[in-house]
Design an enzyme around this catalytic site. Structure first.
Site, PDB file in Angstrom:
ATOM      1  N   ILE A  82       0.834  -1.197   0.000  1.00 16.37           N
ATOM      2  CA  ILE A  82       0.000   0.000   0.000  1.00 16.37           C
ATOM      3  C   ILE A  82       0.872   1.253   0.000  1.00 16.37           C
ATOM      4  O   ILE A  82       1.673   1.478   0.909  1.00 16.37           O
ATOM      5  CB  ILE A  82      -0.949   0.025   1.213  1.00 16.37           C
ATOM      6  CG1 ILE A  82      -1.814  -1.241   1.239  1.00 16.37           C
ATOM      7  CG2 ILE A  82      -1.817   1.282   1.168  1.00 16.37           C
ATOM      8  CD1 ILE A  82      -2.639  -1.454  -0.009  1.00 16.37           C
ATOM      9  N   LYS A  83       0.678   2.063  -1.025  1.00 19.15           N
ATOM     10  CA  LYS A  83       1.466   3.284  -1.193  1.00 19.15           C
ATOM     11  C   LYS A  83       0.647   4.474  -0.701  1.00 19.15           C
ATOM     12  O   LYS A  83      -0.499   4.662  -1.121  1.00 19.15           O
ATOM     13  CB  LYS A  83       1.822   3.448  -2.672  1.00 19.15           C
ATOM     14  CG  LYS A  83       2.882   4.478  -2.987  1.00 19.15           C
ATOM     15  CD  LYS A  83       3.202   4.405  -4.486  1.00 19.15           C
ATOM     16  CE  LYS A  83       4.274   5.383  -4.882  1.00 19.15           C
ATOM     17  NZ  LYS A  83       4.501   5.354  -6.356  1.00 19.15           N
TER      18      LYS A  83
END
Length: 214
Positions: A82-83
Site C-alpha cells: 500500500i502506497k
C-alpha cells in the site's frame, strides 16, 4: 540491490520481467490513468506478472478513506504494497496498517525529517524522489545518504526505495549511498544495459566471428 519498474504499462513490465531482472513494480494514479483501464484491473494484472512487491497507491487523502482503499487493495494479491503520500493522515494510516502486518510504501519524500517520521510510523519502504530534488537545485543523492545514516543510527528497518530515477548515474549513486532498492521508468531501465564501449566491442566480436567455423 532490488530494481523495480515505475510503470503501469503491462507490456513494459512483461518485457523487463522476461529478462529476470525486475524485483517489483511501483505505480501511481497518474501512471494508471494513462492506461485507460480500471485501477484494480491494472494492479491485478501486474501482480500476476511479477511475484515481488507491487506498490498500489491509495487515492484518498483522509485516514478513513485510505484505510478503506488499502484493505480493498490488499485483497487483490498477496504481493500488493500500500502506497501512501507523506502527509499526517498518510502516516496515521501507515501506523494502523503496520499493526495489521500490511506492507506500506510512503511516497513523495523530499527530506530526511520526513523519512524519519515514515520510519517511526513503521513504513516498509520510504520513497525519496531523487530527480525531483535535483530539479530544485538541492542534492538528491545527499538525501539518500542522510536517510541511510539516520536509519542505521537508530536501527530502523524501513527500506530506502530511491524513486524519480532518471538514468544510470542516479542508480549508481543511489547504490553507492546505501539505497536498498530503486524504481525507474522503462526507458531508464533500458539505459542500464547500454555503454558505447560495449557496442564497439560487440561489433568487433561479430565481425571476427565471421572468420570462425562453428
Amino acid at each position: 540491490m532490488e530494481l523495480y519498474l515505475d510503470t503501469a504499462n503491462v507490456d513494459e513490465i512483461k518485457e523487463i520481467a522476461s529478462y529476470g531482472l525486475v524485483d517489483g513494480v511501483t505505480t501511481n494514479p497518474s501512471l494508471i490513468a494513462k492506461s485507460g483501464r480500471s485501477f484494480k484491473e491494472v494492479i491485478k494484472e501486474i501482480c500476476s506478472i511479477v511475484s515481488g512487491p507491487v506498490s498500489a497507491e491509495v487515492l484518498s487523502t483522509k485516514f478513513d478513506g485510505m484505510m478503506k482503499e488499502a484493505l480493498e487493495l490488499v485483497e487483490i494479491a498477496e504481493n500488493v504494497v500500500i502506497k501512501v503520500p507523506l502527509i499526517p493522515e498518510g502516516l496515521k494510516t501507515v501506523v494502523e496498517l503496520t499493526k495489521r502486518n500490511i506492507p506500506t510504501n510512503v511516497t513523495l519524500c523530499f527530506s530526511a525529517p520526513q523519512a524519519l517520521l515514515a520510519a517511526k510510523a513503521g513504513a516498509t519502504f520510504i520513497s525519496p524522489f531523487i530527480g525531483r530534488v535535483d530539479d530544485t537545485s538541492w542534492d538528491g543523492m545527499e538525501l539518500i545518504s542522510e536517510i541511510r545514516e539516520i536509519y542505521d543510527n537508530y536501527g530502523y528497518d524501513t527500506r530506502i526505495l530511491a524513486a524519480s530515477i532518471r538514468g544510470p548515474i542516479h542508480l549508481k549513486e543511489s547504490a553507492l549511498r546505501g539505497a536498498d532498492c530503486a524504481t525507474m521508468p522503462h526507458s531508464a531501465f533500458l539505459q542500464l544495459f547500454k555503454h558505447p564501449l560495449t557496442d564497439i566491442g560487440l561489433e568487433k566480436f561479430l565481425e571476427d566471428s565471421k572468420k570462425l567455423k562453428w
